[in-house]
Design a protein around this motif. Structure first.
Motif, PDB file in Angstrom:
ATOM      1  N   TRP A 122       0.845  -1.195   0.000  1.00 22.94           N
ATOM      2  CA  TRP A 122       0.000   0.000   0.000  1.00 22.94           C
ATOM      3  C   TRP A 122       0.881   1.246   0.000  1.00 22.94           C
ATOM      4  CZ3 TRP A 122      -5.547   0.129   0.868  1.00 22.94           C
ATOM      5  CH2 TRP A 122      -6.142  -1.138   0.883  1.00 22.94           C
ATOM      6  N   GLU A 123       0.356   2.318  -0.561  1.00 23.55           N
ATOM      7  CA  GLU A 123       1.048   3.605  -0.512  1.00 23.55           C
ATOM      8  C   GLU A 123       0.502   4.401   0.670  1.00 23.55           C
ATOM      9  OE1 GLU A 123       2.110   5.463  -4.464  1.00 23.55           O
ATOM     10  OE2 GLU A 123       0.402   4.219  -5.079  1.00 23.55           O
ATOM     11  N   SER A 124       1.342   5.292   1.208  1.00 26.47           N
ATOM     12  CA  SER A 124       0.918   6.040   2.393  1.00 26.47           C
ATOM     13  C   SER A 124       1.597   7.393   2.457  1.00 26.47           C
ATOM     14  CB  SER A 124       1.249   5.246   3.671  1.00 26.47           C
ATOM     15  OG  SER A 124       2.649   5.055   3.788  1.00 26.47           O
ATOM     16  N   GLN A 125       1.001   8.286   3.264  1.00 25.94           N
ATOM     17  CA  GLN A 125       1.583   9.606   3.525  1.00 25.94           C
ATOM     18  C   GLN A 125       1.120  10.108   4.880  1.00 25.94           C
ATOM     19  OE1 GLN A 125       0.959  12.882   0.647  1.00 25.94           O
ATOM     20  NE2 GLN A 125       0.782  14.232   2.419  1.00 25.94           N
ATOM     21  N   ARG A 126       2.062  10.537   5.713  1.00 21.62           N
ATOM     22  CA  ARG A 126       1.723  11.109   7.013  1.00 21.62           C
ATOM     23  C   ARG A 126       1.309  12.568   6.871  1.00 21.62           C
ATOM     24  NH1 ARG A 126       6.705  10.425  10.752  1.00 21.62           N
ATOM     25  NH2 ARG A 126       7.849  10.158   8.800  1.00 21.62           N
ATOM     26  N   ASN A 127       0.572  13.055   7.846  1.00 15.80           N
ATOM     27  CA  ASN A 127       0.102  14.442   7.803  1.00 15.80           C
ATOM     28  C   ASN A 127       1.204  15.464   8.020  1.00 15.80           C
ATOM     29  OD1 ASN A 127       0.571  14.203  10.556  1.00 15.80           O
ATOM     30  ND2 ASN A 127      -1.565  14.510  11.166  1.00 15.80           N
ATOM     31  N   ILE A 128       2.428  15.007   8.353  1.00 15.22           N
ATOM     32  CA  ILE A 128       3.521  15.956   8.551  1.00 15.22           C
ATOM     33  C   ILE A 128       4.011  16.537   7.224  1.00 15.22           C
ATOM     34  CG2 ILE A 128       4.253  14.797  10.661  1.00 15.22           C
ATOM     35  CD1 ILE A 128       6.600  13.606   9.096  1.00 15.22           C
ATOM     36  N   TYR A 129       3.573  15.935   6.108  1.00 12.88           N
ATOM     37  CA  TYR A 129       3.966  16.447   4.801  1.00 12.88           C
ATOM     38  C   TYR A 129       2.864  17.330   4.224  1.00 12.88           C
ATOM     39  CZ  TYR A 129       7.495  12.845   5.377  1.00 12.88           C
ATOM     40  OH  TYR A 129       8.506  12.074   5.876  1.00 12.88           O
ATOM     41  N   ALA A 130       3.216  18.084   3.183  1.00 16.06           N
ATOM     42  CA  ALA A 130       2.276  19.035   2.589  1.00 16.06           C
ATOM     43  C   ALA A 130       1.057  18.315   2.016  1.00 16.06           C
ATOM     44  CB  ALA A 130       2.976  19.837   1.498  1.00 16.06           C
ATOM     45  N   ASP A 131      -0.045  19.014   2.001  1.00 16.14           N
ATOM     46  CA  ASP A 131      -1.278  18.485   1.429  1.00 16.14           C
ATOM     47  C   ASP A 131      -1.152  18.481  -0.094  1.00 16.14           C
ATOM     48  OD1 ASP A 131      -3.786  17.762   0.668  1.00 16.14           O
ATOM     49  OD2 ASP A 131      -4.830  19.451   1.603  1.00 16.14           O
ATOM     50  N   ASN A 132      -0.943  17.304  -0.665  1.00 13.10           N
ATOM     51  CA  ASN A 132      -0.830  17.191  -2.121  1.00 13.10           C
ATOM     52  C   ASN A 132      -1.976  16.385  -2.718  1.00 13.10           C
ATOM     53  OD1 ASN A 132      -0.151  14.653  -1.243  1.00 13.10           O
ATOM     54  ND2 ASN A 132       1.977  14.726  -1.932  1.00 13.10           N
ATOM     55  N   GLY A 133      -3.078  16.346  -1.999  1.00 11.09           N
ATOM     56  CA  GLY A 133      -4.270  15.692  -2.527  1.00 11.09           C
ATOM     57  C   GLY A 133      -4.484  14.271  -2.065  1.00 11.09           C
ATOM     58  N   ASN A 134      -3.532  13.692  -1.350  1.00 12.11           N
ATOM     59  CA  ASN A 134      -3.727  12.332  -0.838  1.00 12.11           C
ATOM     60  C   ASN A 134      -4.713  12.346   0.325  1.00 12.11           C
ATOM     61  OD1 ASN A 134      -1.953  11.055  -2.657  1.00 12.11           O
ATOM     62  ND2 ASN A 134      -0.181  11.630  -1.414  1.00 12.11           N
ATOM     63  N   PRO A 135      -5.476  11.249   0.502  1.00 14.32           N
ATOM     64  CA  PRO A 135      -6.614  11.256   1.437  1.00 14.32           C
ATOM     65  C   PRO A 135      -6.199  11.113   2.903  1.00 14.32           C
ATOM     66  CG  PRO A 135      -6.436   9.116   0.399  1.00 14.32           C
ATOM     67  CD  PRO A 135      -5.391   9.977  -0.259  1.00 14.32           C
ATOM     68  N   VAL A 136      -5.598  12.161   3.466  1.00 10.50           N
ATOM     69  CA  VAL A 136      -5.235  12.161   4.884  1.00 10.50           C
ATOM     70  C   VAL A 136      -6.478  12.506   5.699  1.00 10.50           C
ATOM     71  CG1 VAL A 136      -3.774  13.172   6.671  1.00 10.50           C
ATOM     72  CG2 VAL A 136      -2.865  12.839   4.359  1.00 10.50           C
ATOM     73  N   GLY A 137      -6.941  11.551   6.501  1.00  5.39           N
ATOM     74  CA  GLY A 137      -8.162  11.761   7.270  1.00  5.39           C
ATOM     75  C   GLY A 137      -7.963  11.502   8.742  1.00  5.39           C
ATOM     76  N   LEU A 138      -8.854  10.738   9.324  1.00  4.69           N
ATOM     77  CA  LEU A 138      -8.936  10.582  10.772  1.00  4.69           C
ATOM     78  C   LEU A 138      -7.667  10.009  11.392  1.00  4.69           C
ATOM     79  CD1 LEU A 138     -10.730  10.934  13.235  1.00  4.69           C
ATOM     80  CD2 LEU A 138     -11.777   8.723  12.728  1.00  4.69           C
ATOM     81  N   SER A 139      -6.977   9.132  10.692  1.00  6.65           N
ATOM     82  CA  SER A 139      -5.771   8.527  11.247  1.00  6.65           C
ATOM     83  C   SER A 139      -4.573   9.462  11.208  1.00  6.65           C
ATOM     84  CB  SER A 139      -5.417   7.258  10.467  1.00  6.65           C
ATOM     85  OG  SER A 139      -5.114   7.593   9.119  1.00  6.65           O
ATOM     86  N   GLY A 140      -4.665  10.534  10.423  1.00  5.79           N
ATOM     87  CA  GLY A 140      -3.517  11.400  10.215  1.00  5.79           C
ATOM     88  C   GLY A 140      -2.534  10.828   9.214  1.00  5.79           C
ATOM     89  N   ILE A 141      -2.868   9.670   8.632  1.00  3.74           N
ATOM     90  CA  ILE A 141      -2.013   9.008   7.649  1.00  3.74           C
ATOM     91  C   ILE A 141      -2.892   8.541   6.492  1.00  3.74           C
ATOM     92  CG2 ILE A 141      -0.399   7.115   7.208  1.00  3.74           C
ATOM     93  CD1 ILE A 141       0.208   7.038  10.182  1.00  3.74           C
ATOM     94  N   ALA A 142      -2.555   8.965   5.279  1.00  3.13           N
ATOM     95  CA  ALA A 142      -3.270   8.475   4.101  1.00  3.13           C
ATOM     96  C   ALA A 142      -2.754   7.084   3.743  1.00  3.13           C
ATOM     97  CB  ALA A 142      -3.069   9.427   2.925  1.00  3.13           C
ATOM     98  N   LEU A 143      -3.661   6.200   3.350  1.00  2.00           N
ATOM     99  CA  LEU A 143      -3.310   4.833   2.969  1.00  2.00           C
ATOM    100  C   LEU A 143      -4.165   4.454   1.769  1.00  2.00           C
ATOM    101  CD1 LEU A 143      -1.580   2.344   3.954  1.00  2.00           C
ATOM    102  CD2 LEU A 143      -3.678   1.540   5.053  1.00  2.00           C
ATOM    103  N   TRP A 144      -3.514   4.123   0.643  1.00  2.00           N
ATOM    104  CA  TRP A 144      -4.300   3.886  -0.559  1.00  2.00           C
ATOM    105  C   TRP A 144      -3.612   2.897  -1.494  1.00  2.00           C
ATOM    106  CZ3 TRP A 144      -1.107   8.025   0.082  1.00  2.00           C
ATOM    107  CH2 TRP A 144      -0.202   8.312  -0.945  1.00  2.00           C
ATOM    108  N   THR A 145      -4.412   2.335  -2.421  1.00  2.00           N
ATOM    109  CA  THR A 145      -3.905   1.437  -3.454  1.00  2.00           C
ATOM    110  C   THR A 145      -4.862   1.444  -4.634  1.00  2.00           C
ATOM    111  OG1 THR A 145      -3.136  -0.811  -3.931  1.00  2.00           O
ATOM    112  CG2 THR A 145      -5.088  -0.617  -2.561  1.00  2.00           C
ATOM    113  N   LYS A 146      -4.357   1.080  -5.790  1.00  2.00           N
ATOM    114  CA  LYS A 146      -5.185   0.888  -6.986  1.00  2.00           C
ATOM    115  C   LYS A 146      -5.255  -0.590  -7.368  1.00  2.00           C
ATOM    116  CE  LYS A 146      -4.380   5.449  -9.081  1.00  2.00           C
ATOM    117  NZ  LYS A 146      -5.807   5.859  -9.141  1.00  2.00           N
ATOM    118  N   ASN A 147      -4.642  -1.436  -6.571  1.00  2.00           N
ATOM    119  CA  ASN A 147      -4.589  -2.870  -6.867  1.00  2.00           C
ATOM    120  C   ASN A 147      -5.847  -3.559  -6.333  1.00  2.00           C
ATOM    121  OD1 ASN A 147      -3.982  -5.644  -7.032  1.00  2.00           O
ATOM    122  ND2 ASN A 147      -1.795  -5.224  -6.831  1.00  2.00           N
ATOM    123  N   LYS A 148      -6.628  -4.128  -7.238  1.00  2.00           N
ATOM    124  CA  LYS A 148      -7.889  -4.763  -6.825  1.00  2.00           C
ATOM    125  C   LYS A 148      -7.698  -6.165  -6.270  1.00  2.00           C
ATOM    126  CE  LYS A 148     -11.812  -4.120  -8.470  1.00  2.00           C
ATOM    127  NZ  LYS A 148     -13.106  -4.044  -9.178  1.00  2.00           N
ATOM    128  N   GLY A 149      -6.464  -6.642  -6.210  1.00  2.00           N
ATOM    129  CA  GLY A 149      -6.240  -8.001  -5.746  1.00  2.00           C
ATOM    130  C   GLY A 149      -5.934  -8.120  -4.266  1.00  2.00           C
TER     131      GLY A 149
END
Length: 468
Positions: A122-149
């Motif tokens: 999975w890809e991730s980004q912590r809230n300590i970095y600039a807001d570049n559109g990744n879904p940083v929400g309640l956890s303060g860490i964005a976690l995402w993937t495009k892999n359907k498997g």
């Protein structure tokens, strides 16, 4: 109002010529002087509504109180907050484990009582970095993937933490995940050409080998990518064949269970306690992002949500609106904020630190008008493992000074752990780590125990004063 012991520390700072606004000067102090603080909650009247709810839960044996603890690396591993959570739930009922997040999938540390794993990266980004559109929400860490498997497995390691309701948080509350309680093995059979492998012996040629297996030289060359008839003893050749054999392929298949869309999350409910569950891709989706989950049970009591991000400051949470939108969904009764260490290492002046803290509280209260706040002051630390962190001393003074005006309660962790010059004693007792910033597991658990004692004393005083 500052207690006398804390005032003594501030006077001592003036005499030493050490001020929190020292921007480029470190002052090395050789002292083992430790503040002996009174372990109490300041401006405790802010917590009276929480105490009333506790009394009601105890009387009615029903209802829940949602506590949200927001912090940095002191909180992410959940030693301090986890110890406090366990104590409260033992006293007033365990309403559920609360907010959890798969930190391991974001390649960082997390609480030890929940284990996550996935078959995909999975890809991730912590809230300590600039807001570049990744879904940083309640956890303060964005976690995402495009892999359907993918499949994400979550295991609750203790029987006591079993849950009967799961809430899934995603950006804009999109249905990105289905859930499953178990996987079953599907066996797929098919007929495939049977493979032979021939080890070349000394003196053998392709024609001899082709005659032996009743195949053409051309087919052997094609099967092995040979450009000529040269072969070498000791090597192997794939021998094509018209014979067929059975091949059995096993794969895991998950049976999706129904989830319900609610305001702010999707939920799954069970009649019995669950200790393992899978998140799998929702069929209609191509992009997947997870902001976290909440685990609840059917018991009355405390639900304690822990949110911590290594390196985080108040300003890092403040720059992501989705964090506050999803926080509202937790319907917090009490928000505990434990931030300030990272601001101090950025040498952020006290006015700017307190402004960001105020912005955080104001944003939360705008969406949760009846919420109460408990601010824990940052713990003692050192710059470069030898210079007193005077910034947190000044943050502590400001937090205590503004408590009544800003209407929040305070627990003074800074003074309870020895104040500006408490590091030596903390190290001697094995409470602080070698970096003189982070504490040991024992140190964090002591923080949790002291906060428990201060909270229970404030509750007892309230009960005495109100005749309950």
């Amino acid at each position: 109002m500052l207690n006398k012991l804390f005032c003594f520390v501030l006077v001592g700072l003036v005499h030493l010529g050490v001020f929190a606004q020292t921007d480029s000067l470190y002052v090395e102090v050789d002292t083992t002087e430790v503040v002996i603080a009174v372990n109490e909650i300041t401006n405790k009247k802010v917590l009276h509504p929480i105490f009333e709810k506790i009394k009601k839960i105890q009387a009615d044996k029903s209802g829940k109180i949602n506590i949200v603890h927001i912090g940095d690396s002191h909180i992410q591993a959940d030693f301090f907050s986890g110890y406090f959570r366990q104590n409260l739930q033992q006293q007033f009922g365990d309403g559920g484990r609360g907010f959890v997040f798969p930190y391991s999938l974001a390649k960082t540390n997390g609480p030890g009582d929940i284990r996550f794993s996935s078959n995909e990266a999975w890809e991730s980004q912590r809230n300590i970095y600039a807001d570049n559109g990744n879904p940083v929400g309640l956890s303060g860490i964005a976690l995402w993937t495009k892999n359907k498997g993918f499949a994400v497995e979550m295991n609750v390691k203790t029987k006591e933490s079993g849950f009967s309701k799961l809430k899934i948080f995603t950006p804009n509350n999109q249905k990105m995940f289905d859930v499953a309680l178990a996987s079953k093995i599907i066996k797929l059979e098919s007929d495939i050409p049977k493979k032979f492998v021939h080890k070349i012996r000394s003196g053998e040629s392709l024609s001899v080998i082709a005659d032996k297996y009743n195949v053409s030289i051309k087919s052997i060359k094609s099967a092995n990518g040979l450009k000529n008839n040269k072969i070498r003893a000791g090597k192997t050749l794939k021998i094509p064949s018209d014979q067929m054999e059975k091949r059995v392929v096993e794969r895991s298949e998950f049976i999706p269970l129904e989830t319900m869309r609610e305001e702010g999350f999707h939920s799954f409910a069970s009649d019995s306690l669950i200790h393992k569950i899978y998140l799998i891709p929702a069929i209609e989706q191509t992009d997947f992002a997870l902001n976290g989950m909440v685990l609840e049970n059917n018991n009355a009591g405390i639900i304690y949500h822990t949110i911590g991000v290594n390196g985080a400051k108040c300003s890092d949470y403040n720059k992501f609106p989705l964090f506050f939108e999803q926080l509202k969904t937790l319907t917090p009764d009490l928000v505990i904020i434990s931030l300030g260490t990272n601001e101090s290492f950025d040498k952020l002046v006290t006015a700017d630190y307190f402004l960001q803290l105020s912005v955080m509280m104001e944003t939360i209260v705008n969406q949760n008008p009846s919420v109460a706040f408990l601010i824990t002051t940052p713990p003692p630390s050192q710059f470069k493992r030898k210079f007193p962190n005077t910034f947190v001393a000044d943050y502590t003074k400001e937090i205590l000074t503004q408590a009544e005006l800003k209407n929040y309660a305070v627990w003074d962790l800074f003074s309870n752990f020895g104040g500006l010059f408490g590091i030596h004693q903390n190290a001697k007792e094995g409470l602080i780590g070698g970096d003189k910033v982070h504490y040991t597991k024992v140190g964090y658990e002591k923080q949790g125990q002291l906060l428990t004692e201060a909270f229970l004393e404030a509750l007892q005083n309230y009960n005495t004063e109100t005749g309950k």
